[in-house]
Design a protein around this motif. Structure first.
Motif, PDB file in Angstrom:
ATOM      1  N   ARG A   1       0.831  -1.211   0.000  1.00 20.18           N
ATOM      2  CA  ARG A   1       0.000   0.000   0.000  1.00 20.18           C
ATOM      3  C   ARG A   1       0.865   1.260   0.000  1.00 20.18           C
ATOM      4  O   ARG A   1       0.499   2.279  -0.597  1.00 20.18           O
ATOM      5  N   ARG A   2       2.017   1.173   0.665  1.00 19.67           N
ATOM      6  CA  ARG A   2       2.915   2.328   0.692  1.00 19.67           C
ATOM      7  C   ARG A   2       3.614   2.502  -0.651  1.00 19.67           C
ATOM      8  O   ARG A   2       3.875   3.631  -1.082  1.00 19.67           O
ATOM      9  N   MET A   3       3.932   1.390  -1.315  1.00 16.57           N
ATOM     10  CA  MET A   3       4.528   1.487  -2.646  1.00 16.57           C
ATOM     11  C   MET A   3       3.542   2.090  -3.640  1.00 16.57           C
ATOM     12  O   MET A   3       3.920   2.894  -4.502  1.00 16.57           O
TER      13      MET A   3
ATOM     14  N   ASP B   1      -2.819  -1.642 -10.445  1.00 22.03           N
ATOM     15  CA  ASP B   1      -2.760  -0.512  -9.514  1.00 22.03           C
ATOM     16  C   ASP B   1      -1.629   0.463  -9.780  1.00 22.03           C
ATOM     17  O   ASP B   1      -1.788   1.674  -9.611  1.00 22.03           O
ATOM     18  N   CYS B   2      -0.462  -0.067 -10.155  1.00 22.93           N
ATOM     19  CA  CYS B   2       0.719   0.799 -10.235  1.00 22.93           C
ATOM     20  C   CYS B   2       1.797   0.147 -11.083  1.00 22.93           C
ATOM     21  O   CYS B   2       2.486  -0.774 -10.617  1.00 22.93           O
ATOM     22  N   PRO B   3       1.982   0.594 -12.316  1.00 25.22           N
ATOM     23  CA  PRO B   3       2.992  -0.026 -13.188  1.00 25.22           C
ATOM     24  C   PRO B   3       4.422   0.154 -12.696  1.00 25.22           C
ATOM     25  O   PRO B   3       5.334  -0.499 -13.204  1.00 25.22           O
ATOM     26  N   GLY B   4       4.632   1.007 -11.682  1.00 26.34           N
ATOM     27  CA  GLY B   4       5.977   1.195 -11.158  1.00 26.34           C
ATOM     28  C   GLY B   4       6.381   0.160 -10.125  1.00 26.34           C
ATOM     29  O   GLY B   4       7.522   0.168  -9.652  1.00 26.34           O
ATOM     30  N   ILE B   5       5.461  -0.745  -9.783  1.00 28.41           N
ATOM     31  CA  ILE B   5       5.757  -1.759  -8.770  1.00 28.41           C
ATOM     32  C   ILE B   5       6.057  -3.095  -9.440  1.00 28.41           C
ATOM     33  O   ILE B   5       5.267  -3.597 -10.240  1.00 28.41           O
ATOM     34  N   GLY B   6       7.203  -3.675  -9.095  1.00 25.61           N
ATOM     35  CA  GLY B   6       7.553  -5.006  -9.572  1.00 25.61           C
ATOM     36  C   GLY B   6       7.252  -6.041  -8.494  1.00 25.61           C
ATOM     37  O   GLY B   6       7.442  -5.782  -7.311  1.00 25.61           O
TER      38      GLY B   6
ATOM     39  N   HIS C   1       9.632  -2.613  -5.358  1.00 26.55           N
ATOM     40  CA  HIS C   1       9.732  -4.002  -5.831  1.00 26.55           C
ATOM     41  C   HIS C   1       9.619  -4.955  -4.642  1.00 26.55           C
ATOM     42  O   HIS C   1      10.272  -4.760  -3.607  1.00 26.55           O
ATOM     43  N   ILE C   2       8.792  -5.970  -4.799  1.00 34.15           N
ATOM     44  CA  ILE C   2       8.619  -7.018  -3.795  1.00 34.15           C
ATOM     45  C   ILE C   2       9.107  -8.333  -4.379  1.00 34.15           C
ATOM     46  O   ILE C   2       8.690  -8.730  -5.474  1.00 34.15           O
ATOM     47  N   VAL C   3      10.013  -8.989  -3.662  1.00 32.43           N
ATOM     48  CA  VAL C   3      10.529 -10.292  -4.067  1.00 32.43           C
ATOM     49  C   VAL C   3      10.171 -11.303  -2.980  1.00 32.43           C
ATOM     50  O   VAL C   3      10.568 -11.140  -1.823  1.00 32.43           O
ATOM     51  N   ASN C   4       9.430 -12.327  -3.353  1.00 27.04           N
ATOM     52  CA  ASN C   4       9.094 -13.395  -2.417  1.00 27.04           C
ATOM     53  C   ASN C   4       9.905 -14.641  -2.766  1.00 27.04           C
ATOM     54  O   ASN C   4       9.841 -15.129  -3.900  1.00 27.04           O
TER      55      ASN C   4
ATOM     56  N   GLU D   1      -2.428  -7.542  -9.338  1.00 28.62           N
ATOM     57  CA  GLU D   1      -2.951  -6.304  -8.782  1.00 28.62           C
ATOM     58  C   GLU D   1      -1.992  -5.146  -9.020  1.00 28.62           C
ATOM     59  O   GLU D   1      -2.425  -4.007  -9.245  1.00 28.62           O
ATOM     60  N   ALA D   2      -0.681  -5.433  -8.996  1.00 33.32           N
ATOM     61  CA  ALA D   2       0.290  -4.374  -9.303  1.00 33.32           C
ATOM     62  C   ALA D   2       0.162  -3.931 -10.757  1.00 33.32           C
ATOM     63  O   ALA D   2       0.304  -2.739 -11.057  1.00 33.32           O
TER      64      ALA D   2
END
Length: 248
Positions: free
Chosen positions: A132-134, A181-186, A141-144, A177-178
């Motif tokens: 949500r903050r991103m 919602d936001c093309p800048g989030i990987g 970028h979130i890496v799992n 969802e990214a």
């Protein structure tokens, strides 16, 4: 391994869960050496502080953040404290994981809860606070860190496989969802095969290490995911030892 960084992360802050040892330490080192300010989140306080001190001596920026990913309130508190300090997380690496290798008939409810809470709910708590903050900031970028157990399980791996399979599904949903919602989030899921780390060697000391890979290879895969141009995203990557028995 050990070569030039694949991406320049100067000016970016990264949070690595389970970052004090094993794969987490490899990822923390790689991110720090690529220029990121690294938050090493772990329940192993002394190991985390030692790693941060070593990285500081190398001219890198890293600091310990005490966090038990199983505690949703503690996770939220970390992010609130960062906000108060005018800081944010540009890169989140959900790496913390545990396992209990037992036949299902011998597992206890507490053991199942510990594995699922650490390996599935913990990363979800981190993603809730981070994503949500991103979105609000317009990027990140979130890496799992997943596992071949998310693809094909084996005996004595019931809770572990269930947790990693669930995290893979959650990662796929977050990716979609990214996109909306936001093309800048990987968002990237990394399915890693067996590694020569304490996660395996402490439980199975007689493991044939020729069947395992160096965790630095997986850490480099994290850097690769972060290096992809903004017009694309590495949604899922698989990195396994040449002799990996659990893939495909």
């Amino acid at each position: 391994m050990g070569g030039e960084a694949l991406v320049d992360l100067h000016g970016r802050q990264a949070l690595v869960t389970g970052g004090a040892r094993g794969l987490g330490a490899s990822i923390s080192r790689k991110l720090a050496r690529a220029g990121a300010s690294v938050l090493v989140a772990d329940v192993r306080k002394e190991q985390a502080r030692e790693l941060c001190a070593q990285l500081g001596q190398d001219g890198c920026e890293a600091r310990f953040v005490e966090m038990d990913v199983r505690d949703a309130k503690a996770v939220a508190d970390v992010f609130r404290e960062l906000e108060k300090a005018g800081q944010w997380v540009d890169v989140l690496v959900n790496n913390a994981a545990v396992d209990v290798s037992k036949p299902i008939e011998h597992l206890t409810a507490d053991e199942v809860t510990r594995v699922i809470t650490t390996n599935l709910l913990g990363p979800m708590y981190l993603c809730l606070e981070t994503y949500r903050r991103m979105v609000a900031r317009g990027g990140g970028h979130i890496v799992n860190i997943l596992s071949t157990a998310a693809n094909r399980t084996w005996t004595e791996a019931g809770p572990y496989s269930a947790g990693k399979s669930g995290l893979r599904a959650f990662t796929h949903t977050l990716f979609k969802e990214a996109q909306r919602d936001c093309p800048g989030i990987g968002v990237t899921g990394i399915l890693a095969g067996g590694m020569e780390t304490p996660f395996i060697m402490e439980r199975f000391p007689d493991t044939d290490v020729s069947m395992l890979q160096n965790p630095d290879v997986v850490a480099d895969t994290v850097l690769y995911a972060l290096s992809v141009p903004d017009s694309s995203v590495a949604a899922e990557l698989v990195v396994v030892p040449r002799k990996e028995p659990s893939w495909p």
